[in-house]
Every structure is written in structure tokens, then in C-alpha cells.
Scaffold this active site. Structure first.
Site, PDB file in Angstrom:
ATOM      1  N   GLN A 130     -40.738 106.453  59.696  1.00  0.00           N
ATOM      2  CA  GLN A 130     -39.176 106.287  60.540  1.00  0.00           C
ATOM      3  C   GLN A 130     -38.490 106.927  60.329  1.00  0.00           C
ATOM      4  O   GLN A 130     -36.965 106.281  60.601  1.00  0.00           O
ATOM      5  CB  GLN A 130     -39.076 104.524  60.021  1.00  0.00           C
ATOM      6  CG  GLN A 130     -40.105 103.075  59.933  1.00  0.00           C
ATOM      7  CD  GLN A 130     -39.441 102.598  59.290  1.00  0.00           C
ATOM      8  OE1 GLN A 130     -38.682 102.140  58.093  1.00  0.00           O
ATOM      9  NE2 GLN A 130     -40.396 101.364  59.391  1.00  0.00           N
ATOM     10  N   CYS A 131     -38.151 108.408  60.392  1.00  0.00           N
ATOM     11  CA  CYS A 131     -37.580 108.923  60.199  1.00  0.00           C
ATOM     12  C   CYS A 131     -36.483 108.891  61.350  1.00  0.00           C
ATOM     13  O   CYS A 131     -35.848 108.994  60.796  1.00  0.00           O
ATOM     14  CB  CYS A 131     -37.605 110.212  60.499  1.00  0.00           C
ATOM     15  SG  CYS A 131     -39.004 110.945  62.074  1.00  0.00           S
ATOM     16  N   GLY A 132     -37.024 108.471  62.718  1.00  0.00           N
ATOM     17  CA  GLY A 132     -36.001 108.299  63.722  1.00  0.00           C
ATOM     18  C   GLY A 132     -34.953 107.209  63.154  1.00  0.00           C
ATOM     19  O   GLY A 132     -33.328 107.116  63.614  1.00  0.00           O
TER      20      GLY A 132
END
Length: 350
Positions: A130-132
Site C-alpha cells: 500500500q505504499c502509494g
């Protein structure tokens, strides 16, 4: 100044699977500060020695601490719970920059003076790919009301619109659409890399105080590297450290702890600095944050530019791990390569 970019993308192509939670590691915090020293209370005058001393002062209120980082997956790990209980406050951008300047003196040219433009971001430790969306959540705190937009809301809308299967974001254009819908902000999609005319656009955007979202390949220490897109990751930039020959006057003050480091004076009009020319090495560093650490990092601009410009391939390990990923038509090259996203409040002008 708008980068020429196609405003539409073909439908996304799904790959396959269901997520496995990842547990971040939270460092132990410093001990709270000691109570105020009360040893210098006034002593009773000799002429009033018959008067009994005053009652002792009440104990000082407990020392306040900054908010600890946001951590997802807390209920799944006793180790995380114990670590978060000891976690210290999230460092400010200025604190982290001074720490990095002291720690890595050899990376910063001694023949230049440095001006730091930054805004503080909260930290959020990601769970899974879920980095973005974590980077978008952090950027949104500079654009939305103080309450912000919950990460769960960003994930929900991204899934409903078909931008993601489990939190991954392989399209800068989709990220822009998601930001417009959930944060009610202006977005500008940059194509063609971070060099050339886009370089000045990015630097002025950060000096103005607005965030930038950048995809790049992540190295073991979270810094940009070149892995052909196999380690594709997202970061949010909330400031820039500029190396200049001389600091313009007025409007800047020198840091009392680090000579040679200057900060814009709040509320004071200041002359903009002369931008270091492209090709002048080691003079521009992006103040960046990403979802695997709550510390800021300073990344050489050219290093970020080069990493962003070589995002071309989907990771073979992801392609065969059995998970479902949403990738745009044209793959990683079409969705991420040489692209970045400028975010502004809706009422602001270019």
C-alpha cells in the site's frame, strides 16, 4: 507549464492473489524529559524567619509528547504493541534534516550554503503493498482539513474504481484521479522524467510548500536505486534542500545549531534563491518520506530522477506469487516510468 501527457489510459490488466500482512518494526523511544529543576526557589528573608515556609509546589504536569506514528496491523502483533508503547514522537522535517547533515557530512558540499524548504508530514507505517496509498494519505494532510482522509477510505475508493486489487498502485494517472476524487485537490501529471523543464516545475512546487508523489525503485535502505521496476515503490516529497553560492536577503535566518544551513523566516517576504543549474552535482536534495519508516530522507535529485526514469518491468517474483495486481495497459512502463504527480489545494493557482 504543463508536461505533455495523455489524459486517458486503457483499462487495467489484473494479475492474481490475496495479501499477506507485513509487520513493521517500531523503534524504542527516548525517555520523557525530567521534571523542571526546582532548586532555585526563593528563600525566606531572615527578618521573616518566624513565618513558616510556604507549602511545597504541586508536582509539575506530565511532560507532553508528540504523536507516535500511525501503525496498521497493531492488533495482530504483541511485539508491535510493546514497541509502539515505547515509541517516541515523529521527528519534524527540520530535525531529521539536521540529523542527516551531521551524520553524512561527506554527502553535502562544503563550498555551498544550504536553504531548507519543508513542511511537516505525519508518518504512517504501511501494511502490505500500500505504499502509494500511504504516500497519498501523507500528502493529503497538507491539502485537506486537519482531520485528513482515512487511509481506509482511499483504499476503498481505489478498489471501487478498479485502480487496485489490494492497495498497490501501478498508475500515476490513476493516482491523480483518486487524489482529485478523495482529496478534492488539483493534480498535475508530469511525463518525460524529472529533468529538463520539469525540474524547475518540481523545485518551485516544493518551495511553494506543496507535495509531490514520485514512484521509484526502492533499495534496501529505502533510497532510490535502479532495478528496472522490480522494486517499484512510492514516496511523497514535502520539501527540498538547495545548495547555493549565496543566500539572498532578506527573509532567511541561519540555523543556530548548524552554521551554513538557512531557513525561510515565517511570515516574512523573502527573495527566491537562484536555482542550481541542472548538471551541477550534489546541490539539490529532495526531502522525502515513504511508508516503511517514519523518518525523512534526503535524496539527491539526480538519483531520484534516474530511478524514476527506468521503471519499465513488472517484478517476476510478483508475477508468479499468485496474488492479483492491477497493472495498466502497457505495463509498468506506461503506468510509472518517467512520471510524477504534483498536488495542490483546489483554490491555489499555478
Amino acid at each position: 507549464m504543463t508536461s505533455p501527457c495523455s489524459s486517458s489510459l486503457e483499462p487495467s490488466i489484473p494479475f492474481r492473489k490475496s495479501p499477506e500482512p507485513q509487520v513493521p518494526i517500531v523503534p524504542t523511544p527516548p525517555l520523557p524529559p525530567s521534571p523542571l529543576n526546582l532548586a532555585f526557589l526563593p528563600q525566606p528573608c531572615s527578618l521573616q524567619s518566624h513565618i513558616p515556609p510556604p507549602p511545597p509546589l504541586p508536582p509539575p504536569p506530565p511532560a507532553t509528547r508528540g504523536a507516535p506514528p500511525h501503525v496498521f496491523g497493531l492488533e495482530k502483533s504483541q511485539l508491535l504493541k510493546e514497541a509502539l508503547e515505547k515509541a517516541g514522537p515523529v521527528p519534524t522535517g527540520r530535525e531529521d534534516v539536521k540529523r542527516l547533515l551531521r551524520l553524512h557530512k561527506d554527502r553535502f558540499r562544503s563550498d555551498l550554503q544550504w536553504i531548507l524548504f519543508c513542511r511537516d508530514l505525519p508518518s504512517l507505517i504501511q501494511e502490505g503493498p500500500q505504499c502509494g496509498l500511504v504516500a497519498l494519505w501523507m500528502a493529503g494532510t497538507l491539502l485537506s482539513p486537519p482531520s485528513g482522509i482515512p487511509l481506509e477510505r482511499l483504499v476503498q475508493v481505489a478498489k471501487e474504481r478498479g485502480y487496485t486489487a489490494q492497495g498497490e498502485m501501478f498508475s500515476v494517472a490513476d493516482m491523480g484521479r483518486l487524489a482529485q476524487e478523495t482529496l478534492s485537490c488539483q493534480t498535475e501529471l508530469l511525463c518525460g522524467g524529472l529533468g529538463g523543464s520539469n525540474r524547475d516545475l518540481v523545485l518551485w512546487h516544493l518551495i511553494t510548500g506543496y507535495p509531490l508523489l514520485i514512484p521509484y525503485d526502492e533499495d534496501f535502505n529505502h533510497e532510490p536505486c535502479q532495478k528496472k521496476g522490480y522494486k517499484a515503490h512510492w514516496a511523497v516529497c514535502a520539501g527540498v534542500l538547495l545548495g547555493v553560492q549565496s543566500v539572498p536577503s532578506p527573509g532567511y535566518t541561519e540555523d543556530p545549531e548548524l552554521p551554513g544551513l538557512f531557513h525561510p523566516e515565517p511570515g516574512v517576504p523573502c527573495r527566491p534563491p537562484s536555482m542550481p543549474e541542472e548538471g551541477f552535482p550534489g546541490a539539490v536534495f529532495l526531502l522525502s518520506k515513504q511508508g516503511k519508516s517514519w523518518h525523512y530522507q534526503l535524496w539527491d535529485y539526480d538519483q531520484v530522477r534516474d530511478s524514476n526514469l527506468q521503471l519499465t518491468d513488472f517484478s517476476p517474483s510478483r508475477a508468479t506469487d499468485g496474488l492479483v495486481y492491477v497493472v495498466p495497459t502497457g505495463g509498468v512502463r506506461a503506468g510509472l516510468c518517467g512520471q510524477a504527480l504534483l498536488l495542490r489545494p483546489r483554490e491555489s493557482s499555478n
